[in-house]
Write a protein that holds these residues in place. Structure first.
Motif, PDB file in Angstrom:
ATOM      1  N   LEU A 148       5.397  -2.303 -10.731  1.00 18.01           N
ATOM      2  CA  LEU A 148       5.302  -1.431  -9.703  1.00 18.01           C
ATOM      3  C   LEU A 148       3.904  -0.705  -9.542  1.00 18.01           C
ATOM      4  CD1 LEU A 148       8.718   0.593  -9.988  1.00 18.01           C
ATOM      5  CD2 LEU A 148       7.905  -0.711  -7.779  1.00 18.01           C
ATOM      6  N   TYR A 149       3.545  -0.361 -10.851  1.00 17.88           N
ATOM      7  CA  TYR A 149       2.024   0.216 -10.839  1.00 17.88           C
ATOM      8  C   TYR A 149       0.949  -0.735 -11.156  1.00 17.88           C
ATOM      9  CZ  TYR A 149       5.386   3.729 -12.158  1.00 17.88           C
ATOM     10  OH  TYR A 149       6.181   4.731 -12.230  1.00 17.88           O
ATOM     11  N   SER A 150       1.143  -2.212 -11.432  1.00 18.98           N
ATOM     12  CA  SER A 150       0.034  -2.792 -11.716  1.00 18.98           C
ATOM     13  C   SER A 150      -0.149  -3.735 -10.380  1.00 18.98           C
ATOM     14  CB  SER A 150       0.271  -3.912 -12.925  1.00 18.98           C
ATOM     15  OG  SER A 150       1.309  -4.601 -12.658  1.00 18.98           O
ATOM     16  N   THR A 151       0.519  -4.106  -9.509  1.00 24.27           N
ATOM     17  CA  THR A 151       0.684  -4.910  -8.348  1.00 24.27           C
ATOM     18  C   THR A 151       0.602  -4.247  -7.124  1.00 24.27           C
ATOM     19  OG1 THR A 151       2.978  -5.242  -8.413  1.00 24.27           O
ATOM     20  CG2 THR A 151       1.808  -6.532  -9.846  1.00 24.27           C
ATOM     21  N   ASN A 152       0.688  -2.963  -7.012  1.00 20.27           N
ATOM     22  CA  ASN A 152       0.686  -2.188  -5.852  1.00 20.27           C
ATOM     23  C   ASN A 152      -0.639  -1.044  -5.569  1.00 20.27           C
ATOM     24  OD1 ASN A 152       3.285  -2.557  -4.214  1.00 20.27           O
ATOM     25  ND2 ASN A 152       4.116  -1.862  -6.193  1.00 20.27           N
ATOM     26  N   THR A 153      -1.087  -1.094  -4.492  1.00 19.65           N
ATOM     27  CA  THR A 153      -2.271  -0.277  -4.336  1.00 19.65           C
ATOM     28  C   THR A 153      -1.680   1.193  -3.971  1.00 19.65           C
ATOM     29  OG1 THR A 153      -3.584  -1.919  -3.463  1.00 19.65           O
ATOM     30  CG2 THR A 153      -4.223   0.325  -2.861  1.00 19.65           C
ATOM     31  N   PHE A 154      -2.150   2.447  -4.614  1.00 13.93           N
ATOM     32  CA  PHE A 154      -1.812   3.652  -4.444  1.00 13.93           C
ATOM     33  C   PHE A 154      -2.694   4.198  -3.649  1.00 13.93           C
ATOM     34  CE2 PHE A 154       0.645   2.252  -7.944  1.00 13.93           C
ATOM     35  CZ  PHE A 154       1.844   2.853  -7.531  1.00 13.93           C
ATOM     36  N   ALA A 155      -2.386   5.215  -2.531  1.00 12.83           N
ATOM     37  CA  ALA A 155      -3.255   5.458  -1.349  1.00 12.83           C
ATOM     38  C   ALA A 155      -3.322   7.074  -1.501  1.00 12.83           C
ATOM     39  CB  ALA A 155      -3.082   4.786  -0.223  1.00 12.83           C
ATOM     40  N   ILE A 156      -4.207   7.661  -1.239  1.00  8.15           N
ATOM     41  CA  ILE A 156      -4.425   9.041  -1.065  1.00  8.15           C
ATOM     42  C   ILE A 156      -5.001   9.070   0.659  1.00  8.15           C
ATOM     43  CG2 ILE A 156      -5.244  11.005  -1.509  1.00  8.15           C
ATOM     44  CD1 ILE A 156      -5.698  10.299  -4.253  1.00  8.15           C
ATOM     45  N   LEU A 157      -4.229   9.840   1.475  1.00  9.45           N
ATOM     46  CA  LEU A 157      -4.672  10.004   2.748  1.00  9.45           C
ATOM     47  C   LEU A 157      -4.905  11.550   3.106  1.00  9.45           C
ATOM     48  CD1 LEU A 157      -2.168   7.497   4.571  1.00  9.45           C
ATOM     49  CD2 LEU A 157      -4.580   7.040   3.615  1.00  9.45           C
ATOM     50  N   GLY A 158      -6.192  11.824   3.269  1.00 10.99           N
ATOM     51  CA  GLY A 158      -6.544  13.101   3.696  1.00 10.99           C
ATOM     52  C   GLY A 158      -6.574  13.870   2.184  1.00 10.99           C
ATOM     53  N   THR A 159      -7.640  15.044   2.218  1.00 11.61           N
ATOM     54  CA  THR A 159      -7.787  15.836   1.038  1.00 11.61           C
ATOM     55  C   THR A 159      -6.460  16.697   0.930  1.00 11.61           C
ATOM     56  OG1 THR A 159      -8.747  17.465   2.804  1.00 11.61           O
ATOM     57  CG2 THR A 159     -10.051  15.963   1.302  1.00 11.61           C
ATOM     58  N   GLN A 160      -5.430  16.795   2.005  1.00 12.51           N
ATOM     59  CA  GLN A 160      -4.492  17.807   1.673  1.00 12.51           C
ATOM     60  C   GLN A 160      -3.311  16.964   0.547  1.00 12.51           C
ATOM     61  OE1 GLN A 160      -5.114  16.091   4.643  1.00 12.51           O
ATOM     62  NE2 GLN A 160      -3.394  14.862   5.169  1.00 12.51           N
ATOM     63  N   ASN A 161      -3.449  15.651   0.633  1.00 13.80           N
ATOM     64  CA  ASN A 161      -2.438  15.016  -0.222  1.00 13.80           C
ATOM     65  C   ASN A 161      -3.134  14.548  -1.499  1.00 13.80           C
ATOM     66  OD1 ASN A 161      -0.354  14.511   1.365  1.00 13.80           O
ATOM     67  ND2 ASN A 161      -1.424  13.015   2.596  1.00 13.80           N
ATOM     68  N   MET A 162      -4.426  15.293  -1.938  1.00  7.31           N
ATOM     69  CA  MET A 162      -4.942  14.913  -3.307  1.00  7.31           C
ATOM     70  C   MET A 162      -4.154  15.783  -4.497  1.00  7.31           C
ATOM     71  SD  MET A 162      -9.101  14.622  -2.550  1.00  7.31           S
ATOM     72  CE  MET A 162      -9.575  13.224  -1.717  1.00  7.31           C
ATOM     73  N   LEU A 182       0.848  -1.198  -0.029  1.00  9.96           N
ATOM     74  CA  LEU A 182       0.077   0.004   0.170  1.00  9.96           C
ATOM     75  C   LEU A 182       0.837   1.237  -0.034  1.00  9.96           C
ATOM     76  CD1 LEU A 182      -2.889   0.912   0.108  1.00  9.96           C
ATOM     77  CD2 LEU A 182      -2.701   0.975   2.827  1.00  9.96           C
ATOM     78  N   VAL A 183       1.109   1.933  -1.080  1.00 10.13           N
ATOM     79  CA  VAL A 183       2.026   3.063  -1.184  1.00 10.13           C
ATOM     80  C   VAL A 183       1.232   4.209  -1.151  1.00 10.13           C
ATOM     81  CG1 VAL A 183       3.544   3.986  -2.899  1.00 10.13           C
ATOM     82  CG2 VAL A 183       3.224   1.430  -2.782  1.00 10.13           C
ATOM     83  N   HIS A 184       1.448   5.096  -0.151  1.00 16.40           N
ATOM     84  CA  HIS A 184       1.115   6.386   0.426  1.00 16.40           C
ATOM     85  C   HIS A 184       1.533   7.603  -0.498  1.00 16.40           C
ATOM     86  CE1 HIS A 184      -0.653   4.641   4.375  1.00 16.40           C
ATOM     87  NE2 HIS A 184      -1.091   3.988   3.145  1.00 16.40           N
ATOM     88  N   LEU A 185       0.898   8.242  -1.221  1.00 19.22           N
ATOM     89  CA  LEU A 185       1.610   9.427  -1.765  1.00 19.22           C
ATOM     90  C   LEU A 185       1.444  10.541  -0.880  1.00 19.22           C
ATOM     91  CD1 LEU A 185      -0.021   8.936  -5.160  1.00 19.22           C
ATOM     92  CD2 LEU A 185       2.325   8.361  -4.626  1.00 19.22           C
ATOM     93  N   THR A 186       2.531  11.186  -0.567  1.00 20.24           N
ATOM     94  CA  THR A 186       2.719  12.383   0.590  1.00 20.24           C
ATOM     95  C   THR A 186       3.538  13.425  -0.090  1.00 20.24           C
ATOM     96  OG1 THR A 186       4.611  11.278   1.792  1.00 20.24           O
ATOM     97  CG2 THR A 186       2.267  10.868   2.382  1.00 20.24           C
ATOM     98  N   GLN A 187       3.409  14.499   0.687  1.00 17.33           N
ATOM     99  CA  GLN A 187       4.596  15.763   0.518  1.00 17.33           C
ATOM    100  C   GLN A 187       5.072  15.952   1.850  1.00 17.33           C
ATOM    101  OE1 GLN A 187       2.990  19.879  -0.031  1.00 17.33           O
ATOM    102  NE2 GLN A 187       4.219  19.651  -1.726  1.00 17.33           N
ATOM    103  N   THR A 188       6.367  15.782   1.883  1.00 15.36           N
ATOM    104  CA  THR A 188       7.203  15.918   2.874  1.00 15.36           C
ATOM    105  C   THR A 188       7.073  17.250   3.489  1.00 15.36           C
ATOM    106  OG1 THR A 188       9.263  16.547   1.624  1.00 15.36           O
ATOM    107  CG2 THR A 188       8.880  14.191   2.158  1.00 15.36           C
ATOM    108  N   VAL A 189       7.109  17.590   4.683  1.00 17.10           N
ATOM    109  CA  VAL A 189       7.026  18.881   5.175  1.00 17.10           C
ATOM    110  C   VAL A 189       8.048  19.658   5.090  1.00 17.10           C
ATOM    111  CG1 VAL A 189       6.417  20.117   7.627  1.00 17.10           C
ATOM    112  CG2 VAL A 189       5.284  17.921   7.046  1.00 17.10           C
ATOM    113  N   ALA A 190       9.376  19.314   5.535  1.00 21.00           N
ATOM    114  CA  ALA A 190      10.485  19.880   5.431  1.00 21.00           C
ATOM    115  C   ALA A 190      11.173  20.439   3.967  1.00 21.00           C
ATOM    116  CB  ALA A 190      11.776  19.118   6.104  1.00 21.00           C
TER     117      ALA A 190
END
Length: 255
Positions: free
Chosen positions: A117-131, A61-69
């Motif tokens: 990488l793309y076809s066998t992993n789940t890509f996750a968006i956690l929170g509207t701020q990460n959309m 489960l791969v979470h797309l995020t933005q680093t704070v720093a």
């Protein structure tokens, strides 16, 4: 390689991860490269090599995020055993090196393995701020890679979706509906913590963008209510069950 695939670092199954920046530029595969010999691995039948790629690169489960720093787009992988608490994982810890270095072995292996990488992993968006991070991700990878994604998970507060979060919610679903024809499995989880209860109707503004998605194999909608006593639970749960079935019927219908 300078693509998202070559930088994605899959962690071992631990509860601590660190976001890693994604590349700003991509190098097309057409750039001449010095041939490399994959040795004995290259002598295996493709079916066996593909099984190895799936074992080494898939199932996260791969979470797309933005680093704070750094204010950069990044990712971190999560434990499947903690589906609802993964967004509380601590960031900033060193990420162990793992088998994704397989992609850097040679050009042939990169070409064969990177789609996994793309076809066998789940890509996750956690929170509207990460959309918006998802928007950047969809623009940063090749179109054919985006089309390979088969599984997504969106989890966010229901109050955000109903109100200010609509400005993030609508473009996200537009990308999913128009640019991801390979998507087959999807889960949406909303958490409602404030009154009034979430309105469950296909005519609601937050629901309409979802209905543009078609052709899913499986769709799951989960609503966690944390705002009321059990007096009206039975009636609302009946409405929720109807709503879940209606969403599933529409989004799993043929394109």
């Amino acid at each position: 390689m300078g693509s998202f695939a070559s930088r994605l670092m899959r962690k071992r199954r631990s509860s601590k991860t660190r976001s890693s920046p994604l590349p700003r530029e991509r190098r097309p595969l057409s750039i001449p490269q010095i041939p490399s010999n994959a040795g004995l691995f290259n002598r295996l039948p493709f079916e066996i090599r593909h099984m190895i790629y799936v074992y080494a690169l898939g199932g996260d489960l791969v979470h797309l995020t933005q680093t704070v720093a750094m204010k950069e787009m990044g990712y971190h992988a999560c434990q499947w055993s903690q589906p609802h608490s993964h967004h509380y994982h601590a960031l900033g810890e060193p990420c162990p090196r793992n088998r994704l270095c397989l992609l850097e072995t040679c050009r042939q292996i990169y070409i064969e393995a990177s789609p996994v990488l793309y076809s066998t992993n789940t890509f996750a968006i956690l929170g509207t701020q990460n959309m918006p991070v998802f928007w950047d991700f969809s623009r940063s990878i090749r179109k054919d890679r985006l089309e390979l994604i088969t599984s997504m998970h969106i989890s966010c507060p229901a109050d955000d979706v109903e109100n200010v979060g609509l400005q993030y919610w609508r473009p996200t679903w537009e990308i999913i509906a128009t640019q991801m024809p390979g998507l087959k499995d999807m889960k949406v989880r909303l958490v409602k913590v404030h009154f009034p209860p979430l309105e469950l109707a296909l005519e609601e503004d937050w629901v309409k963008p979802m209905l543009e998605v078609r052709g899913l194999r499986r769709f799951e909608f989960e609503l966690a209510q944390e705002i009321w006593s059990g007096e009206s639970t039975a009636e609302y749960n009946e409405r929720l069950e109807w709503f879940q079935n209606e969403l599933q019927a529409v989004m799993c219908a043929s394109r």
